[in-house]
Write an enzyme that holds these catalytic residues in place. Structure first.
Site, PDB file in Angstrom:
ATOM      1  N   TRP A 159      40.152  27.330  13.248  1.00  0.00           N
ATOM      2  CA  TRP A 159      38.653  28.150  13.708  1.00  0.00           C
ATOM      3  C   TRP A 159      38.539  28.998  13.902  1.00  0.00           C
ATOM      4  O   TRP A 159      36.875  29.559  14.194  1.00  0.00           O
ATOM      5  CB  TRP A 159      37.778  26.786  13.279  1.00  0.00           C
ATOM      6  CG  TRP A 159      38.036  26.063  14.403  1.00  0.00           C
ATOM      7  CD1 TRP A 159      39.080  25.361  15.107  1.00  0.00           C
ATOM      8  CD2 TRP A 159      37.739  26.081  16.088  1.00  0.00           C
ATOM      9  NE1 TRP A 159      39.336  25.122  16.100  1.00  0.00           N
ATOM     10  CE2 TRP A 159      38.554  25.392  16.869  1.00  0.00           C
ATOM     11  CE3 TRP A 159      36.761  26.904  16.608  1.00  0.00           C
ATOM     12  CZ2 TRP A 159      37.933  25.490  18.655  1.00  0.00           C
ATOM     13  CZ3 TRP A 159      36.883  27.148  17.517  1.00  0.00           C
ATOM     14  CH2 TRP A 159      37.043  26.469  19.162  1.00  0.00           C
ATOM     15  N   ASN A 160      38.462  29.385  15.063  1.00  0.00           N
ATOM     16  CA  ASN A 160      37.960  30.663  16.354  1.00  0.00           C
ATOM     17  C   ASN A 160      38.214  32.283  16.034  1.00  0.00           C
ATOM     18  O   ASN A 160      37.461  32.630  16.371  1.00  0.00           O
ATOM     19  CB  ASN A 160      38.774  30.342  17.814  1.00  0.00           C
ATOM     20  CG  ASN A 160      40.017  30.426  17.344  1.00  0.00           C
ATOM     21  OD1 ASN A 160      40.818  31.019  16.468  1.00  0.00           O
ATOM     22  ND2 ASN A 160      41.255  31.270  18.777  1.00  0.00           N
ATOM     23  N   PRO A 184      42.961  27.329   5.708  1.00  0.00           N
ATOM     24  CA  PRO A 184      42.156  27.608   6.630  1.00  0.00           C
ATOM     25  C   PRO A 184      41.292  26.751   6.824  1.00  0.00           C
ATOM     26  O   PRO A 184      41.859  25.540   6.916  1.00  0.00           O
ATOM     27  CB  PRO A 184      40.083  28.702   5.976  1.00  0.00           C
ATOM     28  CG  PRO A 184      40.781  27.946   4.814  1.00  0.00           C
ATOM     29  CD  PRO A 184      42.300  28.048   4.160  1.00  0.00           C
ATOM     30  N   GLY A 236      47.498  28.069  16.266  1.00  0.00           N
ATOM     31  CA  GLY A 236      47.127  27.163  16.469  1.00  0.00           C
ATOM     32  C   GLY A 236      47.427  26.017  17.634  1.00  0.00           C
ATOM     33  O   GLY A 236      47.748  27.076  17.896  1.00  0.00           O
ATOM     34  N   SER A 237      47.843  24.883  17.662  1.00  0.00           N
ATOM     35  CA  SER A 237      47.891  24.186  19.442  1.00  0.00           C
ATOM     36  C   SER A 237      49.452  24.134  19.002  1.00  0.00           C
ATOM     37  O   SER A 237      50.117  25.029  17.851  1.00  0.00           O
ATOM     38  CB  SER A 237      47.018  22.905  19.301  1.00  0.00           C
ATOM     39  OG  SER A 237      47.934  22.372  18.797  1.00  0.00           O
ATOM     40  N   GLU A 258      51.619  31.000  16.538  1.00  0.00           N
ATOM     41  CA  GLU A 258      51.422  31.587  17.495  1.00  0.00           C
ATOM     42  C   GLU A 258      50.644  30.474  18.315  1.00  0.00           C
ATOM     43  O   GLU A 258      49.950  30.214  17.450  1.00  0.00           O
ATOM     44  CB  GLU A 258      50.157  32.855  16.714  1.00  0.00           C
ATOM     45  CG  GLU A 258      49.839  33.663  17.756  1.00  0.00           C
ATOM     46  CD  GLU A 258      48.445  33.536  18.640  1.00  0.00           C
ATOM     47  OE1 GLU A 258      48.039  32.769  19.126  1.00  0.00           O
ATOM     48  OE2 GLU A 258      47.532  33.629  17.831  1.00  0.00           O
ATOM     49  N   CYS A 292      42.895  31.991  22.337  1.00  0.00           N
ATOM     50  CA  CYS A 292      44.384  31.604  22.780  1.00  0.00           C
ATOM     51  C   CYS A 292      44.758  32.592  23.513  1.00  0.00           C
ATOM     52  O   CYS A 292      45.522  31.765  24.910  1.00  0.00           O
ATOM     53  CB  CYS A 292      45.247  32.200  22.095  1.00  0.00           C
ATOM     54  SG  CYS A 292      45.204  30.669  20.086  1.00  0.00           S
TER      55      CYS A 292
END
Ligand code: SIN
Length: 487
Positions: A159-160, A184, A236-237, A258, A292
């Site tokens: 979402w960022n 998404p 993401g995480s 990533e 990130c």
């Protein structure tokens, strides 16, 4: 739709998923999409699950032979047209992004240009894909190394950066000859859907580009379980990246991951203070710190500490937290209450353990808004040292020697970005070579651009996006041996 977004072209806003070129409307289990600044509902999208994911995969499978059979030039001309349409619709795309993600309109416009740059880059790079002719051990044998599209690719995006993380994955996939299925974030699907609308208008065939809206678990499980999906790219995480890696093991998928970061930004005694402050501001507060590659820990050598903190504090004081659509906003809302709670917990923990707020910005400090703060006296045992804050908190750590600075910087399981500031050339090389990160920046705060490789080491991930490396992630290498040529 409960709130009009005042778009020049309202048909860019789809409350639907995109499967096989058709817009699938939400049913009873629709997911609401809200404006993080106000909590208002902007609209709804379908909660796609296993069945919709399998339908998209089947459509992509049917479309792949024709897509890969096109010449690179034919495919890239369509990708290039997609880029032109994105550039023609920048204002609307930025408004959609600010509405669902919160970032200030000027930043949303910046992200849209950044997103478009990947489409343009890979429309050009796709035309340059090629293999090799390898020296043969026998007179009558030839060995040709061919490259081929890897196949159906999936992109799970955060979402960022609701647009740039999609184009950084999908443009190289499409240019290489792969159909793509995008999932998404459920928080920001409208930017993705607008990009899908423009891809269709550009002439990218129906089966080649799909967008699955909804919650991640079922879609992710169906994507990773499918042997037809050959490649998965995720941003993401680290926790979710590891889960997707485990889930992808049975089908041996190609992966690009990533993942999380904990970027150090080191200011050495001989740094140029204005350069280091400008870069620290750009790196720390982009997207309200929800990036990130944001500087998570600012490490400052003793001799320059006070002067740097004073100069940085003056700039932090100029930041203004307000809804992204308001003029003068430089820090938008955080994405949700959990994000606010995390930043507040990091601030509270730092203050409890001897940290001090020495500067803060102005504007809203309620609900999803967090006023930016600069904290000195940060130490490695604070939460902000080991966890990604993902918010507008800039903590300053003091260190003594060069070795100590580098050790502090590397003291993390992550290795995405590192920044440092010095005017000494020998130190520049010494430090760059010792920093454990996929991206190292000297005397600048920006590292994200279409021509450079983006990605991490250690638990920050696998693979690279962007540049000449980004398209290789979507290509297989095939050795073609031709024997008994008879000469
Ligand atoms: C990210 O935060 O995931 C990506 C940031 C970027 O592309 O600069």
């Amino acid at each position: 739709m409960t709130r009009p977004l005042e778009l020049a072209d309202p048909t860019l806003l789809h409350q639907a998923a995109l499967i096989d070129g058709e817009w699938l409307k939400p049913g009873n289990d629709a997911i609401a999409v809200t404006d993080p600044a106000t909590g208002e509902t902007l609209g709804h999208v379908p909660a796609c699950g296993k069945a919709e994911t399998e339908a998209a995969i089947a459509s992509a499978k049917a479309a792949w032979p024709a897509w890969r059979a096109m010449t690179a030039g034919e495919r890239c001309a369509l990708v290039e047209r997609w880029h032109a349409l994105v550039m023609d619709n920048l204002d609307d795309l930025a408004r959609i992004m600010t509405a669902e993600q919160g970032k200030p309109l000027a930043e949303a416009m910046g992200e849209m240009r950044y997103a478009a740059s990947f489409i343009k880059w890979f429309a050009e790079e796709g035309r340059r894909v090629g293999g090799k002719n390898v020296a043969s051990p026998e007179r009558d044998r030839r060995i040709i190394v061919m490259v081929e599209p890897v196949g159906i690719s999936a992109a799970i995006t955060p979402w960022n950066f609701p647009a740039a993380m999609i184009t950084r994955k999908c443009a190289p996939a499409l240019a290489a000859g792969c159909p793509v299925i995008v999932k998404p974030s459920e928080l920001t699907p409208f930017s993705a859907l607008a990009l899908g609308e423009l891809a269709l208008r550009a002439g990218i065939p129906a089966g080649v580009f799909h967008i699955l809206t909804g919650l991640p678990n079922d879609i992710g499980a169906a994507i990773t379980a499918s042997p037809d999906v050959r490649k998965l790219s995720f941003t993401g995480s680290t926790r979710v990246g590891a889960l997707l890696m485990r889930q992808s093991a049975d089908t041996i998928k190609r992966l690009s991951l990533e993942l999380g970061g904990n970027a150090p930004l080191i200011v050495f005694d001989d740094a140029d203070i204005p350069t280091a402050v400008k870069a620290a501001m750009a790196s720390k507060f982009r997207n309200a710190g929800q990036t990130c590659v944001c500087a998570n820990r600012i490490l400052v050598q003793s001799g320059i500490h006070d002067a740097f903190v004073e100069a940085l504090g003056a700039e932090v004081g100029k930041l203004h937290a307000a809804p992204g659509m308001e003029s003068g906003s430089t820090i938008g809302p955080l994405i949700n209450a959990a994000a606010v709670d995390k930043v507040s917990a990091h601030i509270a923990d730092a203050l409890d353990n001897g940290g001090r707020i020495v500067a803060s910005g102005s504007g809203r400090d309620d609900g999803p808004f967090v006023r930016p703060v600069l904290i000195t006296g940060a130490t490695p045992d604070m939460k902000l040292a080991s966890e990604e804050t993902f918010g507008p908190l800039a903590p300053v750590f003091r260190f003594g020697s060069e070795d100590e600075g580098i050790e502090l910087a590397n003291d993390t399981p992550y290795g995405l970005a590192s920044y440092f500031y010095t005017q000494d050339v020998a130190r520049a090389f010494r430090v760059a070579e010792r920093l454990e990160a996929g991206m190292v920046a000297l005397n600048t705060g920006s590292i994200a651009m279409e021509m450079a490789p983006f990605g991490g080491v250690k638990q920050s991930g696998l693979g690279r996006e962007g540049g000449i490396w980004g398209i290789e992630e979507y290509l297989e290498t095939k050795a073609f041996h031709i024997g008994a040529l008879g000469f």
